[in-house]
Every structure is written in C-alpha cells, then in structure tokens.
Design a protein around this motif. Structure first.
Motif, PDB file in Angstrom:
ATOM      1  N   SER A   1       0.807  -1.219   0.000  1.00 34.31           N
ATOM      2  CA  SER A   1       0.000   0.000   0.000  1.00 34.31           C
ATOM      3  C   SER A   1       0.840   1.269   0.000  1.00 34.31           C
ATOM      4  O   SER A   1       0.334   2.336  -0.313  1.00 34.31           O
ATOM      5  CB  SER A   1      -0.956   0.002   1.193  1.00 34.31           C
ATOM      6  N   SER A   2       2.131   1.187   0.319  1.00 31.93           N
ATOM      7  CA  SER A   2       2.959   2.397   0.270  1.00 31.93           C
ATOM      8  C   SER A   2       4.119   2.204  -0.710  1.00 31.93           C
ATOM      9  O   SER A   2       4.066   2.659  -1.843  1.00 31.93           O
ATOM     10  CB  SER A   2       3.447   2.781   1.668  1.00 31.93           C
ATOM     11  N   CYS A   3       5.152   1.534  -0.322  1.00 27.41           N
ATOM     12  CA  CYS A   3       6.337   1.383  -1.176  1.00 27.41           C
ATOM     13  C   CYS A   3       6.032   0.643  -2.471  1.00 27.41           C
ATOM     14  O   CYS A   3       6.488   1.046  -3.542  1.00 27.41           O
ATOM     15  CB  CYS A   3       7.457   0.683  -0.411  1.00 27.41           C
ATOM     16  N   GLY A   4       5.260  -0.418  -2.396  1.00 26.43           N
ATOM     17  CA  GLY A   4       4.916  -1.173  -3.593  1.00 26.43           C
ATOM     18  C   GLY A   4       4.081  -0.353  -4.560  1.00 26.43           C
ATOM     19  O   GLY A   4       4.321  -0.345  -5.767  1.00 26.43           O
ATOM     20  N   ALA A   5       3.099   0.375  -4.039  1.00 24.37           N
ATOM     21  CA  ALA A   5       2.247   1.203  -4.887  1.00 24.37           C
ATOM     22  C   ALA A   5       3.051   2.313  -5.554  1.00 24.37           C
ATOM     23  O   ALA A   5       2.866   2.602  -6.742  1.00 24.37           O
ATOM     24  CB  ALA A   5       1.103   1.794  -4.059  1.00 24.37           C
ATOM     25  N   ARG A   6       3.960   2.936  -4.803  1.00 28.14           N
ATOM     26  CA  ARG A   6       4.795   4.003  -5.389  1.00 28.14           C
ATOM     27  C   ARG A   6       5.680   3.453  -6.496  1.00 28.14           C
ATOM     28  O   ARG A   6       5.829   4.070  -7.554  1.00 28.14           O
ATOM     29  CB  ARG A   6       5.649   4.674  -4.311  1.00 28.14           C
ATOM     30  N   ALA A   7       6.287   2.287  -6.270  1.00 23.66           N
ATOM     31  CA  ALA A   7       7.170   1.701  -7.291  1.00 23.66           C
ATOM     32  C   ALA A   7       6.383   1.340  -8.547  1.00 23.66           C
ATOM     33  O   ALA A   7       6.843   1.601  -9.667  1.00 23.66           O
ATOM     34  CB  ALA A   7       7.866   0.461  -6.726  1.00 23.66           C
TER      35      ALA A   7
END
Length: 166
Positions: free
Chosen positions: A152-158
């Motif tokens: 929900s944070s790092c994966g979504a941004r990448a």
C-alpha cells in the motif's frame, strides 16, 4: 512504511533493530534514551556498535531480497564472531543455542539468527526494495517473493513510477 507486523520469534529483535533508523526522515530512535534502553544500550560505545550491527543486518536483509547493500558495512559474520553461542540442554532433553553472555545486543542477535536458521525463517526477513525505505519486514508471501515492506505504500509508489515511465 509497512503495517509493521512483527517477525516471528527472535527475528522480531532483528527487525526492531534494523527499523530503528527511518531512512526517509533520517530519524534514529537510537538517538533517544528510550530507544537505547529498548535494546539495553548503556553507553556511546555500545550505541555505536549497535548502529554498526544494524547496518550489517540491513545489508544481509537486502541480500535476502536480492538487492545489493545500500552502503559499505562491516560483514555481519565478523560482528557475530564476537558473540559466541553455547548449546544448552534442558532436563527434558531439549537443546537450544543460547548466547554465552546474553547481555550484549550482538549476542542476542546472534542467538535470534541461530534460532531462525534452525527454523528456516532467516531468509524471509528482508529489507524493502525502495531506496528511501529499506525497512525490515518478514515476507509472509507463499513463494517468499515479497519486494516491499508494504504494497500500500512502497509497492504502490514503485508500480506507479514504472507505469508513468512507460
């Protein structure tokens, strides 16, 4: 960062130590008396050693996730060589590896890693792929192919960066 689900067993100590430094904000909980007390650190030398251990652990966790170290560190095996473990045998015949001296943080980390090696969980403790994160997380995915501390944070941004790059 992540939902901060603790790693199982002694790996929670390793996870907590690695996550004392927030790379994005630069906040280091080892800078506070409360943060040092959580790990039983009493002096500057112990705190400096804990920081060195933290970065060596982060390098190992990045390797678990298939990434190069984020910077040059003292090899983890060199640091852990200072923390001998002993085999303890209980009256019921159970055996465990325990620190010869449980007071130093390095000894407790060595025992946690030994426990995780026996349980085959050590490789599942990883560091997030995001260069501004590298947060320690326990990969609970069935195939052990997790890349980020949190989708929900790092994966979504990448994924959004990759999409926009196309």
């Amino acid at each position: 960062m992540s939902e901060r689900v603790p790693a199982p067993g002694g790996l929670a100590l390793v996870q907590d130590l690695v996550n004392t430094l927030n790379l994005e904000s630069g906040a280091d909980s080892l800078d506070t008396a409360e943060g040092r007390a959580r790990f039983g650190l009493t002096g500057e030398r112990e705190t400096a050693a804990a920081r060195e251990l933290r970065e060596a652990l982060r390098a190992a966790l990045l390797a678990h996730a298939g990434h190069p170290p984020h910077r040059e560190t003292t090899p983890l095996d060199v640091l852990l060589a200072e923390a001998p473990l002993v085999v303890t045998v209980g009256t019921d015949g159970t055996t465990t590896l325990a620190p010869a001296d449980p007071r130093p943080l390095t000894s407790r980390v060595a025992a946690a890693i030994a426990e995780a090696l026996v349980a085959h969980t050590w490789p599942r403790l990883k560091a997030c792929e995001a260069p501004d994160c590298h947060w320690a997380y326990y990969d609970r995915s069935p195939a052990s192919r997790g890349r980020w501390c949190s989708m929900s944070s790092c994966g979504a941004r990448a994924k959004m960066r990759r999409y926009r790059a196309k």
